[in-house]
Each structure stands twice: as structure tokens, then as C-alpha cells.
Design a protein around this motif. Structure first.
Motif, PDB file in Angstrom:
ATOM      1  N   TYR A  14      -5.008   3.753 -10.473  1.00  0.00           N
ATOM      2  CA  TYR A  14      -5.263   4.765  -9.606  1.00  0.00           C
ATOM      3  C   TYR A  14      -4.993   6.152 -10.123  1.00  0.00           C
ATOM      4  N   LEU A  15      -4.024   6.144 -11.072  1.00  0.00           N
ATOM      5  CA  LEU A  15      -3.738   7.527 -11.793  1.00  0.00           C
ATOM      6  C   LEU A  15      -4.784   7.880 -12.594  1.00  0.00           C
ATOM      7  N   ALA A  16      -5.530   6.849 -13.123  1.00  0.00           N
ATOM      8  CA  ALA A  16      -6.708   7.242 -14.090  1.00  0.00           C
ATOM      9  C   ALA A  16      -7.898   7.910 -13.118  1.00  0.00           C
ATOM     10  N   ILE A  17      -7.776   7.513 -11.998  1.00  0.00           N
ATOM     11  CA  ILE A  17      -8.914   8.083 -11.224  1.00  0.00           C
ATOM     12  C   ILE A  17      -8.325   9.575 -10.543  1.00  0.00           C
ATOM     13  N   THR A  18      -7.129   9.452 -10.076  1.00  0.00           N
ATOM     14  CA  THR A  18      -6.526  10.953  -9.137  1.00  0.00           C
ATOM     15  C   THR A  18      -6.090  11.989 -10.135  1.00  0.00           C
ATOM     16  N   ILE A  40     -18.042   9.782 -14.250  1.00  0.00           N
ATOM     17  CA  ILE A  40     -18.138   7.947 -14.492  1.00  0.00           C
ATOM     18  C   ILE A  40     -17.622   7.531 -13.112  1.00  0.00           C
ATOM     19  N   PRO A  41     -18.770   6.628 -12.680  1.00  0.00           N
ATOM     20  CA  PRO A  41     -18.386   5.713 -11.509  1.00  0.00           C
ATOM     21  C   PRO A  41     -17.270   4.796 -11.679  1.00  0.00           C
ATOM     22  N   ASP A  42     -16.655   4.531 -10.533  1.00  0.00           N
ATOM     23  CA  ASP A  42     -15.425   3.792 -10.757  1.00  0.00           C
ATOM     24  C   ASP A  42     -16.058   2.215 -11.122  1.00  0.00           C
ATOM     25  N   SER A  62      -5.444   6.329  -2.621  1.00  0.00           N
ATOM     26  CA  SER A  62      -4.661   4.944  -3.182  1.00  0.00           C
ATOM     27  C   SER A  62      -4.346   4.137  -1.956  1.00  0.00           C
ATOM     28  N   TRP A  63      -4.382   4.720  -0.513  1.00  0.00           N
ATOM     29  CA  TRP A  63      -3.986   3.849   0.432  1.00  0.00           C
ATOM     30  C   TRP A  63      -5.513   3.181   0.679  1.00  0.00           C
ATOM     31  N   SER A  70       0.982  -1.292  -0.022  1.00  0.00           N
ATOM     32  CA  SER A  70      -0.116   0.113  -0.174  1.00  0.00           C
ATOM     33  C   SER A  70       0.839   1.222  -0.217  1.00  0.00           C
ATOM     34  N   LEU A  71       1.947   1.170   0.896  1.00  0.00           N
ATOM     35  CA  LEU A  71       2.864   2.296   0.898  1.00  0.00           C
ATOM     36  C   LEU A  71       3.486   2.658  -0.563  1.00  0.00           C
ATOM     37  N   ILE A  72       4.044   1.548  -1.197  1.00  0.00           N
ATOM     38  CA  ILE A  72       4.567   1.819  -2.441  1.00  0.00           C
ATOM     39  C   ILE A  72       3.679   2.146  -3.371  1.00  0.00           C
ATOM     40  N   VAL A  73       2.641   1.661  -3.535  1.00  0.00           N
ATOM     41  CA  VAL A  73       1.556   2.146  -4.349  1.00  0.00           C
ATOM     42  C   VAL A  73       0.864   3.592  -4.213  1.00  0.00           C
ATOM     43  N   ALA A  74       0.657   3.857  -3.000  1.00  0.00           N
ATOM     44  CA  ALA A  74       0.328   5.290  -2.836  1.00  0.00           C
ATOM     45  C   ALA A  74       1.536   6.443  -3.008  1.00  0.00           C
ATOM     46  N   THR A  75       2.665   5.981  -2.699  1.00  0.00           N
ATOM     47  CA  THR A  75       3.746   6.890  -2.901  1.00  0.00           C
ATOM     48  C   THR A  75       4.102   7.193  -4.250  1.00  0.00           C
ATOM     49  N   LEU A  76       3.985   5.956  -5.264  1.00  0.00           N
ATOM     50  CA  LEU A  76       4.146   6.099  -6.619  1.00  0.00           C
ATOM     51  C   LEU A  76       3.048   7.209  -7.216  1.00  0.00           C
ATOM     52  N   VAL A  77       1.914   6.951  -6.673  1.00  0.00           N
ATOM     53  CA  VAL A  77       0.804   7.507  -7.448  1.00  0.00           C
ATOM     54  C   VAL A  77       0.734   8.963  -7.064  1.00  0.00           C
ATOM     55  N   VAL A  78       1.222   9.271  -5.811  1.00  0.00           N
ATOM     56  CA  VAL A  78       1.436  10.722  -5.450  1.00  0.00           C
ATOM     57  C   VAL A  78       2.390  11.388  -6.461  1.00  0.00           C
ATOM     58  N   ILE A  79       3.598  10.623  -6.554  1.00  0.00           N
ATOM     59  CA  ILE A  79       4.823  11.246  -7.175  1.00  0.00           C
ATOM     60  C   ILE A  79       4.366  11.397  -8.827  1.00  0.00           C
ATOM     61  N   LEU A  80       3.770  10.364  -9.401  1.00  0.00           N
ATOM     62  CA  LEU A  80       3.321  10.374 -10.763  1.00  0.00           C
ATOM     63  C   LEU A  80       2.160  11.375 -10.859  1.00  0.00           C
ATOM     64  N   ASN A  81       1.345  11.686 -10.039  1.00  0.00           N
ATOM     65  CA  ASN A  81       0.421  12.780 -10.116  1.00  0.00           C
ATOM     66  C   ASN A  81       0.716  13.898 -10.121  1.00  0.00           C
ATOM     67  N   LEU A  82       1.695  14.345  -9.323  1.00  0.00           N
ATOM     68  CA  LEU A  82       2.439  15.630  -9.210  1.00  0.00           C
ATOM     69  C   LEU A  82       3.121  15.796 -10.661  1.00  0.00           C
TER      70      LEU A  82
END
Length: 301
Positions: A170-174, A141-143, A231-232, A98-110
Motif C-alpha cells: 500500500y505504501l508503494a501505491i500511496t 502504471i496500473p496496480d 488502504s481501507w 483494516s484499521l491497523i493497516v490503514a493507520t500504519l500506512v497513514v503514519i508511514l506515508n507522512l
């Protein structure tokens, strides 16, 4: 007299709201330190009679198990409340996932969302308004409606049961949320700042990094918090795209602790407390930056 009544109503309303919000969290934390027998006792014990750390100890020592049965700890009778379900698994790997996914999503989001928002807010190009509307439509659109298309794409890429599949979905959503929030903030900053940076020889990217990012700290923090928490806590997509413990995230593992016939509330609540800790830490750390970002420049000029 009317002012006193008004203040009294506000105070009472605030107390009721605080109890409503904090009571479930308080019970979660309290029950994490109780035995199973104490949790199910009537009336409930808000303060443990004999606080124990054995629930947390079990979380880090539990391993893969066989059928859904109850196993005792310390050789005691399960009816005494000192037990954990044999379906329990070590929580650390899923927390790390969860930590790896959330961190990667935050970085790529920015990296993706901030430049896109700057371009839409400060560069006038054909189709600009259509781009904004298209981004907003993607969040309408609902997830659940996106699960099948996402699944087909992920399977075609050969990424099922990997952390990469979660990062992509997750990137597609956030990302749309990130772009929308940052557009609103960038449009609130004077265009003269961008023009002055360009006159001084800055490229578009340099103007974004050196001028706009320092001024947009509050919105960046809001984006980071939302993206990390989304993401978490994401459950549906993680449930669809992961099958083994090598890629399962924390919400999926917590859900697997329950079955039709056996539930250990003490173990589950202790795991829930650990699941809450990282988001709380992130919120506390970034809260300082939110305050400093909102007050920066208040006494300048």
C-alpha cells in the motif's frame, strides 16, 4: 426572467445529483435494518416496515462455518427471510486488520512522503526534476501490472499472509501521491520562510516541523484522508497476499459472504454499513481541520 430560469436549472440539477449520489447509500442503510423477505419484495421498501437489529447482531456472533448453506435464526423458516449464510464470519477481526493497516500506512506515508516532498520542493539538487517525473511515472502504471512483482518480493521476504505485506504494498501505491501533493503545496510557500528559519538556527528538519508543517495542514489532511480511504478500500492486493482470516481485511471478508448460489442481502448490507462507518468518522473529524486550515491566516497581516 433569465436569472430565475438559471437558478431553477441549478436547483433542479443539484437535486438530481443529490438523489443520484445518496440513493444507493440510503438503500444500503435502509436494507440493513430489513429482513431478507422485505429486501427482495416488490415494490422495494425504502423505509423498513419492522426495523430489526438482528442483521447487526449476526455480524458480531457469526463464526467460522462449514459448507455453503443457509442457517436459520430463531428456528424460523428461511423462506420467511430470517436467515444468514453459514459462510458468514465475525466481522470484528477483519475490521481490526483494516484499521491497523490503514493507520500504519497513514503514519508511514507522512514520515516518508512529507520529508521527501520538502526536500524536492525546497532543496536544489542534481536530478531533482527527474525525481519528480519518476514519482509521477510510478502512478501511471496500473496496480494490476504490479501484482506479480509485488508477489515475488513479498514471497522472497517471507511475508505472505501477513499485515506487513499489505502495509508495504500500500505504501508503494500511496507514497507517490503524498509526495506529489505535498510538493505542490510546499512550492507555493515562500522560500523566504525556509531561509528565515535557517538564519534563526533551524536545521532542515526543524524548519520542516516548526515552519512548513503548521502551514500545510490542509494538504496534510487531504493526504491523510486519501491514504486512509485507499488502504481501507483496497481489494486486489489484499486478495493476492492474504489467505487466512488472521490477515484478511474487510473488503476481502465482505466478498467472501457471497457465493454462486447463496447470498444474504440483509446480512451483506448490514456489513456494508459497518464498513462505511470508520471512513465517514475520519472524514467528519478531519473536516474541521480542513476548514480551520483553509481559513487560518485569512485576516492576518
Amino acid at each position: 426572467m433569465a436569472r430565475i430560469v438559471q437558478r431553477l436549472v441549478i436547483v433542479v440539477s443539484a437535486i438530481v445529483l443529490a438523489i443520484y449520489v445518496l440513493a444507493p447509500v440510503s438503500w444500503l442503510v435502509s436494507s440493513a435494518f430489513q429482513t431478507e423477505a422485505e429486501i427482495v419484495s416488490i415494490p422495494p421498501h425504502w423505509i423498513p416496515d419492522e426495523p430489526t437489529l438482528r442483521n447487526f447482531e449476526a455480524i458480531f456472533t457469526a463464526g467460522d462455518s462449514e459448507p455453503v448453506t443457509y442457517e436459520t435464526r430463531s428456528g424460523t423458516d428461511p423462506a420467511a427471510g430470517d436467515f444468514i449464510p453459514s459462510t458468514a464470519k465475525n466481522l470484528l477481526p477483519s475490521m481490526l486488520n483494516s484499521l491497523i493497516v490503514a493507520t500504519l500506512v497513514v503514519i508511514l506515508n507522512l514520515l516518508v512522503g512529507v520529508p521527501a516532498a520538502y526536500a524536492i520542493a525546497k532543496i536544489r539538487f542534481w536530478g531533482r526534476n527527474a525525481s519528480v517525473y519518476f514519482i509521477l511515472i510510478t502512478r501511471v502504471i496500473p496496480d494490476i501490472a504490479l501484482v506479480v512483482p509485488f508477489f515475488l518480493v513479498i514471497r522472497k521476504l517471507g511475508m505472505l499472509d501477513t499485515l506487513g505485506s499489505l502495509v508495504i504494498t500500500y505504501l508503494a501505491i500511496t507514497v507517490p501521491f503524498t509526495v506529489f501533493i505535498m510538493i505542490q503545496y510546499f512550492e507555493g510557500l515562500p522560500d523566504e520562510l525556509d531561509k528565515a528559519a535557517r538564519v534563526d538556527g533551524c536545521s532542515r528538519l526543524q524548519a520542516l516541523i516548526k515552519v512548513f508543517l503548521p502551514l500545510s495542514l490542509p494538504s496534510l489532511v487531504a493526504v491523510v484522508l486519501f491514504t486512509f480511504l485507499a488502504s481501507w478500500n483496497e481489494f486486489l492486493l489484499a486478495l493476492m497476499f492474504t489467505q487466512t482470516s488472521a490477515s484478511q481485511t474487510l473488503p476481502i471478508l465482505l466478498a467472501s459472504f457471497t457465493s454462486d448460489f447463496t447470498v444474504s442481502f440483509s446480512f451483506l448490507n448490514a456489513a456494508g454499513v459497518l464498513a462505511v462507518v470508520p471512513p465517514v468518522i475520519v472524514a467528519i473529524v478531519f473536516e474541521r481541520y480542513i476548514v480551520s486550515g483553509l481559513t487560518a491566516g485569512a485576516v492576518k497581516g
